[in-house]
Write a protein that holds these residues in place. Structure first.
Motif, PDB file in Angstrom:
ATOM      1  N   PRO A 158       0.807  -1.242   0.000  1.00  0.00           N
ATOM      2  CA  PRO A 158       0.000   0.000   0.000  1.00  0.00           C
ATOM      3  C   PRO A 158       0.829   1.276   0.000  1.00  0.00           C
ATOM      4  O   PRO A 158       0.313   2.346  -0.349  1.00  0.00           O
ATOM      5  N   THR A 159       2.114   1.165   0.377  1.00  0.00           N
ATOM      6  CA  THR A 159       2.945   2.385   0.387  1.00  0.00           C
ATOM      7  C   THR A 159       3.291   2.855  -1.030  1.00  0.00           C
ATOM      8  O   THR A 159       3.811   3.966  -1.205  1.00  0.00           O
ATOM      9  N   ILE A 160       3.006   2.014  -2.032  1.00  0.00           N
ATOM     10  CA  ILE A 160       3.214   2.445  -3.427  1.00  0.00           C
ATOM     11  C   ILE A 160       2.455   3.740  -3.685  1.00  0.00           C
ATOM     12  O   ILE A 160       2.951   4.660  -4.351  1.00  0.00           O
ATOM     13  N   TRP A 161       1.252   3.831  -3.132  1.00  0.00           N
ATOM     14  CA  TRP A 161       0.371   4.954  -3.444  1.00  0.00           C
ATOM     15  C   TRP A 161       0.782   6.237  -2.722  1.00  0.00           C
ATOM     16  O   TRP A 161       0.166   7.288  -2.932  1.00  0.00           O
ATOM     17  N   ARG A 162       1.841   6.146  -1.895  1.00  0.00           N
ATOM     18  CA  ARG A 162       2.362   7.354  -1.242  1.00  0.00           C
ATOM     19  C   ARG A 162       3.506   7.982  -2.036  1.00  0.00           C
ATOM     20  O   ARG A 162       3.984   9.065  -1.688  1.00  0.00           O
ATOM     21  N   LEU A 163       3.958   7.298  -3.085  1.00  0.00           N
ATOM     22  CA  LEU A 163       5.106   7.795  -3.869  1.00  0.00           C
ATOM     23  C   LEU A 163       4.615   8.818  -4.888  1.00  0.00           C
ATOM     24  O   LEU A 163       4.616   8.610  -6.106  1.00  0.00           O
ATOM     25  N   THR A 164       4.214   9.964  -4.388  1.00  0.00           N
ATOM     26  CA  THR A 164       3.558  10.957  -5.251  1.00  0.00           C
ATOM     27  C   THR A 164       4.516  11.620  -6.244  1.00  0.00           C
ATOM     28  O   THR A 164       4.073  12.353  -7.135  1.00  0.00           O
ATOM     29  N   ARG A 165       5.834  11.369  -6.093  1.00  0.00           N
ATOM     30  CA  ARG A 165       6.789  11.903  -7.058  1.00  0.00           C
ATOM     31  C   ARG A 165       6.759  11.134  -8.381  1.00  0.00           C
ATOM     32  O   ARG A 165       7.197  11.632  -9.410  1.00  0.00           O
ATOM     33  N   LEU A 166       6.281   9.904  -8.345  1.00  0.00           N
ATOM     34  CA  LEU A 166       6.387   9.027  -9.511  1.00  0.00           C
ATOM     35  C   LEU A 166       5.763   9.660 -10.752  1.00  0.00           C
ATOM     36  O   LEU A 166       4.663  10.192 -10.716  1.00  0.00           O
TER      37      LEU A 166
ATOM     38  N   SER B 258       3.230  -5.153 -13.967  1.00  0.00           N
ATOM     39  CA  SER B 258       2.909  -6.046 -15.092  1.00  0.00           C
ATOM     40  C   SER B 258       3.287  -7.492 -14.783  1.00  0.00           C
ATOM     41  O   SER B 258       3.998  -7.781 -13.813  1.00  0.00           O
ATOM     42  N   GLN B 259       2.758  -8.373 -15.632  1.00  0.00           N
ATOM     43  CA  GLN B 259       3.066  -9.804 -15.535  1.00  0.00           C
ATOM     44  C   GLN B 259       2.706 -10.375 -14.158  1.00  0.00           C
ATOM     45  O   GLN B 259       3.424 -11.212 -13.603  1.00  0.00           O
ATOM     46  N   CYS B 260       1.576  -9.909 -13.632  1.00  0.00           N
ATOM     47  CA  CYS B 260       1.126 -10.378 -12.312  1.00  0.00           C
ATOM     48  C   CYS B 260      -0.321 -10.884 -12.427  1.00  0.00           C
ATOM     49  O   CYS B 260      -1.272 -10.143 -12.124  1.00  0.00           O
ATOM     50  N   PRO B 261      -0.521 -12.119 -12.849  1.00  0.00           N
ATOM     51  CA  PRO B 261      -1.870 -12.629 -13.087  1.00  0.00           C
ATOM     52  C   PRO B 261      -2.735 -12.743 -11.835  1.00  0.00           C
ATOM     53  O   PRO B 261      -3.931 -13.019 -11.931  1.00  0.00           O
ATOM     54  N   ILE B 262      -2.159 -12.525 -10.667  1.00  0.00           N
ATOM     55  CA  ILE B 262      -2.945 -12.569  -9.432  1.00  0.00           C
ATOM     56  C   ILE B 262      -3.737 -11.267  -9.250  1.00  0.00           C
ATOM     57  O   ILE B 262      -4.786 -11.248  -8.607  1.00  0.00           O
ATOM     58  N   ILE B 263      -3.250 -10.190  -9.846  1.00  0.00           N
ATOM     59  CA  ILE B 263      -3.885  -8.879  -9.636  1.00  0.00           C
ATOM     60  C   ILE B 263      -5.165  -8.772 -10.451  1.00  0.00           C
ATOM     61  O   ILE B 263      -5.140  -8.808 -11.685  1.00  0.00           O
ATOM     62  N   GLU B 264      -6.302  -8.626  -9.758  1.00  0.00           N
ATOM     63  CA  GLU B 264      -7.594  -8.481 -10.419  1.00  0.00           C
ATOM     64  C   GLU B 264      -8.194  -7.098 -10.205  1.00  0.00           C
ATOM     65  O   GLU B 264      -9.145  -6.722 -10.904  1.00  0.00           O
ATOM     66  N   SER B 265      -7.642  -6.355  -9.266  1.00  0.00           N
ATOM     67  CA  SER B 265      -8.154  -5.001  -9.007  1.00  0.00           C
ATOM     68  C   SER B 265      -7.036  -4.164  -8.394  1.00  0.00           C
ATOM     69  O   SER B 265      -6.002  -4.687  -7.965  1.00  0.00           O
ATOM     70  N   LEU B 266      -7.248  -2.850  -8.348  1.00  0.00           N
ATOM     71  CA  LEU B 266      -6.276  -1.919  -7.781  1.00  0.00           C
ATOM     72  C   LEU B 266      -6.958  -1.034  -6.750  1.00  0.00           C
ATOM     73  O   LEU B 266      -8.176  -0.809  -6.805  1.00  0.00           O
ATOM     74  N   SER B 267      -6.158  -0.506  -5.845  1.00  0.00           N
ATOM     75  CA  SER B 267      -6.684   0.377  -4.808  1.00  0.00           C
ATOM     76  C   SER B 267      -7.118   1.718  -5.398  1.00  0.00           C
ATOM     77  O   SER B 267      -6.505   2.233  -6.343  1.00  0.00           O
ATOM     78  N   GLU B 268      -8.168   2.307  -4.827  1.00  0.00           N
ATOM     79  CA  GLU B 268      -8.595   3.655  -5.212  1.00  0.00           C
ATOM     80  C   GLU B 268      -7.489   4.680  -4.965  1.00  0.00           C
ATOM     81  O   GLU B 268      -7.485   5.760  -5.553  1.00  0.00           O
ATOM     82  N   ASP B 269      -6.528   4.311  -4.102  1.00  0.00           N
ATOM     83  CA  ASP B 269      -5.449   5.238  -3.759  1.00  0.00           C
ATOM     84  C   ASP B 269      -4.520   5.528  -4.941  1.00  0.00           C
ATOM     85  O   ASP B 269      -3.678   6.430  -4.860  1.00  0.00           O
TER      86      ASP B 269
ATOM     87  N   PRO C  24     -10.192   1.250 -10.762  1.00  0.00           N
ATOM     88  CA  PRO C  24     -10.695   2.119  -9.689  1.00  0.00           C
ATOM     89  C   PRO C  24     -11.206   3.434 -10.259  1.00  0.00           C
ATOM     90  O   PRO C  24     -10.622   3.989 -11.199  1.00  0.00           O
ATOM     91  N   ASP C  25     -12.258   3.943  -9.706  1.00  0.00           N
ATOM     92  CA  ASP C  25     -12.878   5.171 -10.203  1.00  0.00           C
ATOM     93  C   ASP C  25     -11.916   6.359 -10.131  1.00  0.00           C
ATOM     94  O   ASP C  25     -11.977   7.264 -10.969  1.00  0.00           O
ATOM     95  N   GLN C  26     -11.008   6.341  -9.150  1.00  0.00           N
ATOM     96  CA  GLN C  26     -10.115   7.478  -8.952  1.00  0.00           C
ATOM     97  C   GLN C  26      -9.031   7.593 -10.019  1.00  0.00           C
ATOM     98  O   GLN C  26      -8.286   8.575 -10.044  1.00  0.00           O
TER      99      GLN C  26
END
Length: 533
Positions: free
Chosen positions: A35-43, A49-60, A81-83
């Motif tokens: 979840p700390t990925i979404w705090r890297l606002t500089r990005l 990619s290449q992650c077949p387990i991921i079916e959704s993402l955080s609104e963050d 995510p809507d955001q």
């Protein structure tokens, strides 16, 4: 915190890539991204990619407001995510190879800077709308390998949209909304259910490539041409069909109700106008005469100029259109600037008449276009261009310079460089290398000087000038007219090239110039104005 995320945070990085087996193993242990990925606002670049387990993402994800590139390819995303609509700085969005079956209806409406969109290899059955105001920068769309049968309305304001891939979908009818996008250069519709291709496609004047292989077309001739990859022949065949249809419409129009007949006639009567001002016409005298000095004849002897007045570069997007036309001609008919070079200048920033000469490059000083504000010698500028070209050659492990840099070899063994100067001896052009920053075009430019130079022939100069003026008319860069049934008026001021003794070499446009019979636009009125007394 994942180590990649921790490093990005500690080192204040602008890029983060999370991909492959290592990420998958972490996701198997705990079925969510750090979840700390979404705090890297500089990005400004994020790839997951290449992650077949991921079916959704955080609104963050909507907090990463500085992202310009977001790559979420080859996962198993089923929804977004809507955001994500808040990522207003996105320029490149890649959502390919997922399992998306629908998108949020307002996803694109705030993405003002979006240039490329890749939604290929998903399960989409429809697409949300695009905004005529906010999606003007969109240039490339890939929707291949989905379940689409229709498209939303594509606004005409998407004037940069040049490529769309709709292959391997479920289209039974060609999407009419594409027929209004004059900016399109490439349309790919292989492997659909199309039975007919509209002949009106031939009227998209920028279209260079259209593909519709593996479709059940009823027209066997057209199908055969396409399967043989005869793209030019396909466009010619469609153009012939279009002309025949227009003749048929004209023949049968008598049976239409009166109002329809009047509307047809009104459409047929709409024309564009070119007014040619005589060389001696009173008014602004700048740039009308170019003196060709003997020293340039052995270096780059051919020059052709034209003054264009009444040009509309103020309308949003028109200046970019004009510069794109120039770049396309440089790449095409000019053969990467090796056959000819186009220079364009704001006439109001030029002083008096012009001199075309060749001088020692150490003695030529100018501020190159886009390189200001420092004055440099032509020699230093050329040497820097050669160093840059050589660096790219080594980087790409090539044996010779790329086509993009071959024009540099034209000056390789020259002791003198050609240059065009105004009355105050300011160098405004250094062909084939650059124009000067001093005379740069802007949206406020209303009169411009076009110069075409070549070491090959005057014929290529004429053909390039002809193509450029035709494209300006096709793209409606003349100012709108108040006359009934006249769409736009472009004014051309005659210029003359003389030798050092004042003997006339060439006048442009002369009475033998500008004979255009095959424009896709309605007919053009050429009006040669007499001298005002």
């Amino acid at each position: 915190m994942w180590p990649e995320v921790e490093q990005a945070s500690l080192n204040h990085r602008y890029e983060l890539v999370l991909s492959g087996d290592k990420i998958n193993k972490r996701l198997e242990e705990k079925n969510e991204l750090d979840p700390t990925i979404w705090r890297l606002t500089r990005l400004n670049f994020l790839e997951i990619s290449q992650c077949p387990i991921i079916e959704s993402l955080s609104e963050d994800i909507g907090k990463l407001i500085n992202l310009s590139t977001l790559t979420l390819t080859s996962n198993k995303l089923r929804c977004l995510p809507d955001q994500m609509k808040n990522l207003e700085n996105l320029r490149h969005l890649d959502l390919s190879n997922n399992q998306l079956n629908q998108l949020n209806k307002d996803l694109f409406l705030k993405l003002n800077h979006l240039e490329t969109l890749n939604l290929s290899n998903n399960l989409l059955e429809d697409l949300p709308p695009f905004s005529p105001e906010n999606n003007k920068k969109l240039a490339i769309i890939n929707l291949s390998n989905n379940q689409l049968q229709t498209l939303p309305d594509f606004p005409q304001q998407l004037e940069n949209l040049s490529q769309i891939d709709l292959s391997s979908n479920q289209f039974e009818h060609f999407p009419d909304t594409l027929l209004q996008l004059n900016s399109l250069k490439i349309i790919i519709m292989d492997s659909n259910q199309l039975t007919n291709i509209p002949s009106q496609l031939s009227q998209l004047h920028r279209l260079k490539e259209i593909r519709f292989k593996s479709n059940p077309l009823k027209d066997n001739r057209l199908k055969k041409l396409m399967e043989q990859d005869k793209i030019k022949a396909v466009l010619e065949y469609l153009a012939k069909q279009w002309n025949e249809q227009q003749k048929s419409i004209s023949t049968t129009s008598k049976s239409f109700p009166q109002k329809q007949q009047e509307q047809l006639k009104l459409n047929e009567d709409i024309q564009d106008k070119i007014e040619i001002l005589h060389f001696d016409q009173p008014g602004d005298l700048k740039g009308r005469q170019i003196t060709l000095l003997p020293r340039v004849i052995n270096v780059r002897p051919h020059i052709l100029c034209c003054i264009v007045r009444n040009i509309d570069l103020a309308t949003p997007g028109n200046l970019k259109k004009f510069l794109n036309i120039q770049n396309e001609l440089h790449d095409g008919i000019c053969q990467k600037r090796t056959l000819a070079t186009i220079g364009t200048h704001d006439l109001s920033l030029i002083s008096g008449n012009l001199v075309y000469d060749a001088r020692n490059p150490d003695e030529i000083g100018l501020i190159p276009l886009g390189k200001g504000p420092k004055l440099v010698s032509a020699r230093d500028f050329y040497d820097q261009l050669c160093r840059d070209a050589e660096h790219e050659r080594k980087l790409k492990k090539r044996n010779q310079l790329s086509g993009l840099h071959k024009y540099l070899t034209l000056l390789q063994d020259q002791h003198d460089f050609p240059c065009l100067s105004d009355q105050d001896r300011y160098v405004i052009s250094l062909p084939p290398l650059t124009n000067a920053e001093r005379t740069k075009l802007s949206p406020s430019s209303e009169s411009i000087l076009i110069e075409i130079t070549s070491s090959h022939s005057m014929d290529i100069c004429r053909r390039v000038m002809d193509c450029l003026l035709r494209e300006m008319i096709e793209n409606e860069l003349g100012k709108k007219s108040n006359e009934s049934n006249i769409r736009q008026i472009l004014k051309l001021q005659q210029t003359r090239v003389v030798d050092d003794k004042g003997q006339l070499k060439i006048t442009y446009p002369s009475r033998t110039d500008l004979h255009w019979e095959n424009l896709s636009k309605p007919s053009i009125i050429i009006q040669r104005l007499t001298i005002e007394k």
